[in-house]
Design an enzyme around this catalytic site. Structure first.
Site, PDB file in Angstrom:
ATOM      1  N   SER A 137       4.500 -35.759  25.703  1.00  0.00           N
ATOM      2  CA  SER A 137       4.043 -37.040  26.261  1.00  0.00           C
ATOM      3  C   SER A 137       5.231 -37.664  26.980  1.00  0.00           C
ATOM      4  CB  SER A 137       3.608 -37.944  25.104  1.00  0.00           C
ATOM      5  OG  SER A 137       3.542 -39.297  25.516  1.00  0.00           O
ATOM      6  N   TYR A 150       5.418 -41.993  16.922  1.00  0.00           N
ATOM      7  CA  TYR A 150       4.869 -41.133  17.993  1.00  0.00           C
ATOM      8  C   TYR A 150       6.002 -40.657  18.913  1.00  0.00           C
ATOM      9  CZ  TYR A 150       1.534 -39.711  21.689  1.00  0.00           C
ATOM     10  OH  TYR A 150       0.801 -39.003  22.617  1.00  0.00           O
TER      11      TYR A 150
HETATM   12  N1  NAD Z   1      -4.466 -39.546  26.146  1.00  0.00           N
HETATM   13  C1  NAD Z   1      -3.234 -39.906  26.409  1.00  0.00           C
HETATM   14  O1  NAD Z   1      -2.990 -40.993  26.908  1.00  0.00           O
HETATM   15  C2  NAD Z   1      -2.100 -38.955  26.126  1.00  0.00           C
HETATM   16  C3  NAD Z   1      -0.859 -39.200  26.731  1.00  0.00           C
HETATM   17  C4  NAD Z   1       0.198 -38.323  26.488  1.00  0.00           C
HETATM   18  C5  NAD Z   1       0.020 -37.232  25.664  1.00  0.00           C
HETATM   19  N2  NAD Z   1      -1.203 -37.028  25.078  1.00  0.00           N
HETATM   20  C6  NAD Z   1      -1.338 -35.884  24.185  1.00  0.00           C
HETATM   21  O2  NAD Z   1      -2.380 -35.036  24.630  1.00  0.00           O
HETATM   22  C7  NAD Z   1      -2.861 -34.256  23.522  1.00  0.00           C
HETATM   23  C8  NAD Z   1      -4.390 -34.259  23.539  1.00  0.00           C
HETATM   24  O3  NAD Z   1      -4.855 -35.552  23.238  1.00  0.00           O
HETATM   25  P1  NAD Z   1      -6.122 -36.215  23.958  1.00  0.00           P
HETATM   26  O4  NAD Z   1      -5.626 -37.417  24.686  1.00  0.00           O
HETATM   27  O5  NAD Z   1      -6.901 -35.196  24.662  1.00  0.00           O
HETATM   28  O6  NAD Z   1      -6.903 -36.794  22.666  1.00  0.00           O
HETATM   29  P2  NAD Z   1      -8.307 -36.393  21.997  1.00  0.00           P
HETATM   30  O7  NAD Z   1      -8.358 -37.199  20.736  1.00  0.00           O
HETATM   31  O8  NAD Z   1      -9.410 -36.549  22.973  1.00  0.00           O
HETATM   32  O9  NAD Z   1      -8.108 -34.863  21.637  1.00  0.00           O
HETATM   33  C9  NAD Z   1      -7.245 -34.439  20.606  1.00  0.00           C
HETATM   34  C10 NAD Z   1      -7.929 -33.380  19.766  1.00  0.00           C
HETATM   35  O10 NAD Z   1      -7.012 -32.979  18.733  1.00  0.00           O
HETATM   36  C11 NAD Z   1      -7.771 -32.787  17.553  1.00  0.00           C
HETATM   37  N3  NAD Z   1      -6.940 -32.915  16.362  1.00  0.00           N
HETATM   38  C12 NAD Z   1      -6.452 -34.040  15.788  1.00  0.00           C
HETATM   39  N4  NAD Z   1      -5.791 -33.758  14.662  1.00  0.00           N
HETATM   40  C13 NAD Z   1      -5.868 -32.414  14.500  1.00  0.00           C
HETATM   41  C14 NAD Z   1      -5.386 -31.506  13.531  1.00  0.00           C
HETATM   42  N5  NAD Z   1      -4.691 -31.931  12.455  1.00  0.00           N
HETATM   43  N6  NAD Z   1      -5.635 -30.189  13.688  1.00  0.00           N
HETATM   44  C15 NAD Z   1      -6.342 -29.749  14.756  1.00  0.00           C
HETATM   45  N7  NAD Z   1      -6.840 -30.545  15.705  1.00  0.00           N
HETATM   46  C16 NAD Z   1      -6.597 -31.874  15.572  1.00  0.00           C
HETATM   47  C17 NAD Z   1      -8.849 -33.861  17.590  1.00  0.00           C
HETATM   48  O11 NAD Z   1      -9.954 -33.513  16.752  1.00  0.00           O
HETATM   49  C18 NAD Z   1      -9.201 -33.890  19.070  1.00  0.00           C
HETATM   50  O12 NAD Z   1     -10.294 -33.054  19.362  1.00  0.00           O
HETATM   51  C19 NAD Z   1      -2.254 -34.891  22.267  1.00  0.00           C
HETATM   52  O13 NAD Z   1      -1.157 -34.107  21.832  1.00  0.00           O
HETATM   53  C20 NAD Z   1      -1.764 -36.243  22.766  1.00  0.00           C
HETATM   54  O14 NAD Z   1      -0.696 -36.748  22.003  1.00  0.00           O
HETATM   55  C21 NAD Z   1      -2.256 -37.850  25.302  1.00  0.00           C
END
Ligand code: NAD
Length: 273
Positions: A137, A150
């Site tokens: 991130s 985080y």
């Molecule tokens: N959305 C944002 O603004 C953003 C910004 C920077 C980085 N990210 C990163 O992107 C990645 C994806 O997140 P997203 O935004 O698509 O969110 P999201 O919640 O839509 O998807 C994340 C998925 O991870 C799964 N998950 C959570 N805990 C888990 C575990 N213990 N084991 C297996 N699966 C698990 C959830 O069930 C979910 O389906 C994450 O690592 C997040 O930190 C997101």
């Protein structure tokens, strides 16, 4: 031929979009998540998009579930070419208010989940001379206020990726790390923190993104093909990172002002103290 990819957290958001982007190239996908309904939907969309594969429930906190997944990849796909350590959860709260349990939870999923994913799949990746894509991130680079757990987890993912980049060159295993700013997904559903009002603030930040999860998946696809190590999908993120490298103190001051504003807002929310 390289055409087999494993993704954690593939039942939603960015993980699903990455699956679909590679499915459009006809790839085989090993889709894992704790959200099984989400996984089924991703597999359906993957098939529509021109890919195929299988789903397997896998909690990235549990190393035995990751090694079982690696074994399933070997049995069903004959190995793996790319892994995407994407599963993650959101958190927020000032350091003074975060509980140690909040730290344990965040580190166990967002950092150790990635460490375990890399470790469980390394033997297969060495065989295929494959690729690791870790989803960190901008928090790994910028350390915004009220999200220290985080920030630390994501900075750890970046440090791990840099370490592996160096260590695995000889084995011809490629490594990429992705640092997006906020974008709209279901990430808020997993939010954990001591201050409920902060959840709404994070929600506003997610909504503010000029680019979607699908745009980010496409950007990752292109940059991985070009061999770029650190992938920053947001234009604003690229500018901020450049600025921090030139003048870190300016960014620290900016973050401190943001923290003061957030504290003032939180005090107002509590009717002043
Ligand atoms: N959305 C944002 O603004 C953003 C910004 C920077 C980085 N990210 C990163 O992107 C990645 C994806 O997140 P997203 O935004 O698509 O969110 P999201 O919640 O839509 O998807 C994340 C998925 O991870 C799964 N998950 C959570 N805990 C888990 C575990 N213990 N084991 C297996 N699966 C698990 C959830 O069930 C979910 O389906 C994450 O690592 C997040 O930190 C997101």
């Amino acid at each position: 031929m390289h055409n087999r990819m494993m993704i954690t957290g593939a039942g939603s958001g960015l993980g699903r979009e990455i699956a679909l982007r590679w499915a459009r190239e006809g790839w085989q996908l090993a889709l894992s998540d704790v959200n099984e309904a989400g996984l089924q939907e991703t597999l359906r969309l993957v098939r529509e998009a021109g890919g195929d594969g299988f789903v397997q429930r896998c909690d990235v906190r549990d190393y035995s579930q990751l090694t079982a997944l690696a074994q399933a990849c070997e049995e069903k796909l004959g190995g793996i070419d790319v892994i995407v350590n994407n599963a993650g959860v959101a958190s927020g709260g000032f350091f003074s208010e975060l509980q140690l349990e909040d730290w344990d939870w965040q580190i166990a999923i967002n950092l150790m989940g990635v460490v375990k994913g890399c470790k469980a799949f390394l033997p297969l990746l060495e065989q295929s001379k494959g690729t690791i894509i870790n989803i960190a991130s901008m928090a790994a680079l910028m350390q915004g206020p009220a999200m220290s757990n985080y920030n630390v987890a994501k900075a750890g993912v970046l440090a791990l990726s840099e370490s592996l980049l160096a260590e695995l060159r000889e084995q011809e295993v490629r490594v990429h790390v992705v640092c997006p700013s906020f974008f709209q997904t279901n990430l808020l559903d997993s939010f954990r923190g001591p201050t409920p009002a902060m959840k709404a603030q994070v929600g506003k930040l997610l909504e503010s993104s000029p680019i979607s999860a699908a745009d980010i998946a496409d950007y990752i696809f292109q940059r991985v093909a070009e061999g770029e190590f650190m992938i920053l999908p947001h234009e604003q993120g690229r500018m901020a990172w450049q600025l921090k490298q030139q003048n870190p103190q300016l960014l620290y001051n900016e973050m401190a002002s943001m923290a003061e504003k957030m504290r003032a807002k939180a005090r107002q929310g509590r009717g002043g103290e």
